[in-house]
Design a protein around this motif. Structure first.
Motif: not given
Length: 264
Positions: A138-155, A172-183
């Motif tokens: 959905l993003v043009k070449p050179g564009g960015q995805l900027i986001f925040s999300t909860f990690g596994p220590q939440t609650l 709820n379960d939340f994403a692990v940083q290493d998994d996000l990087f890999q994906a």
């Protein structure tokens, strides 16, 4: 390993729709994180056409309007009542359009946006390479995805307390940083910047924390959640098991926030 969770999307839609009127009164952390996301990670500015995924009541959308070079903002949310609140908040701003859709099934053409922004909304998605690949298209070449999300220590304190009550999944379960990087890497991202920040929020009681989660619409949305109401005996057991702080009255809740900037 990708972050894949068995999420009940109808439950997500209903929960946030029901919370649309109470959301802003309880969204202290969400607003703090959103401001940090823009101030620290969008410092180069945003321009052109931007998609705000999971806009909620329009708090972040309104702050995006500070970027004068930003031509159009598409405010997207899965819950129509949330979009209604956003429309009311931003009624005087002609640069904003509204779309009701699931972030994992976006109804847009390829390379339609210059950037995609999302504040504490993508934890209600499966953050795997397939999801990020769809964002990339959905993003043009050179564009960015900027986001925040909860990690596994939440609650983590609430999760620990529930473990003393029964074997159901209440948090709820939340994403692990290493998994996000890999994906993100598997999705073909050119540059990935990730930072994790731990927030500690104070509450007078566990009941106040649980009330805030309800006001936010942040219910347990896993399909294997417990389907019946908690009994008084179970609630007393939960309150007794929640970790106490010796220094001050009340309780604390941990929120792990992962900030991510991706260049495509």
């Amino acid at each position: 390993m990708s972050a894949v969770f068995d999420l009940d999307k109808q439950k997500i839609k209903t929960s946030f729709g029901n919370a649309s009127l109470s959301y802003d009164s309880a969204a202290r952390l969400q607003q703090q994180v959103g401001l940090h996301l823009l101030n620290q990670y969008a410092e180069k500015g945003l321009s052109g056409k931007v998609l705000d995924v999971g806009c909620g009541t329009g708090f972040l959308t309104e702050r995006l309007l500070q970027f004068a070079s930003l031509e159009t903002i598409i405010a997207l949310d899965i819950a129509e009542p949330m979009l209604h609140r956003a429309r009311l908040r931003l009624a005087d701003h002609s640069r904003v359009a509204y779309v009701c859709a699931d972030a994992e099934s976006l109804p847009f053409m390829e390379q339609q946006f210059d950037s995609i922004v999302s504040n504490l909304a993508l934890q209600w998605c499966n953050l795997n390479s397939e999801t990020f690949s769809r964002f990339k298209k959905l993003v043009k070449p050179g564009g960015q995805l900027i986001f925040s999300t909860f990690g596994p220590q939440t609650l983590s304190e609430l999760k620990l307390a529930w473990e003393a009550v029964d074997d159901y999944r209440h948090v709820n379960d939340f994403a692990v940083q290493d998994d996000l990087f890999q994906a993100l890497t598997q999705a073909g991202s050119k540059k990935i910047q990730i930072e994790t920040v731990i927030y500690k929020s104070a509450y007078e009681s566990v009941l106040e924390l649980m009330a805030e989660l309800k006001f936010l619409g942040a219910h347990n949305v896993a399909r294997d959640r417990k389907r019946r109401l908690t009994t008084k005996a179970e609630l007393r057991k939960l309150l007794a098991a929640y970790p106490k702080t010796s220094e001050e009255p009340g309780i604390f809740a941990t929120f792990e926030v992962i900030y991510v900037v991706v260049s495509f």
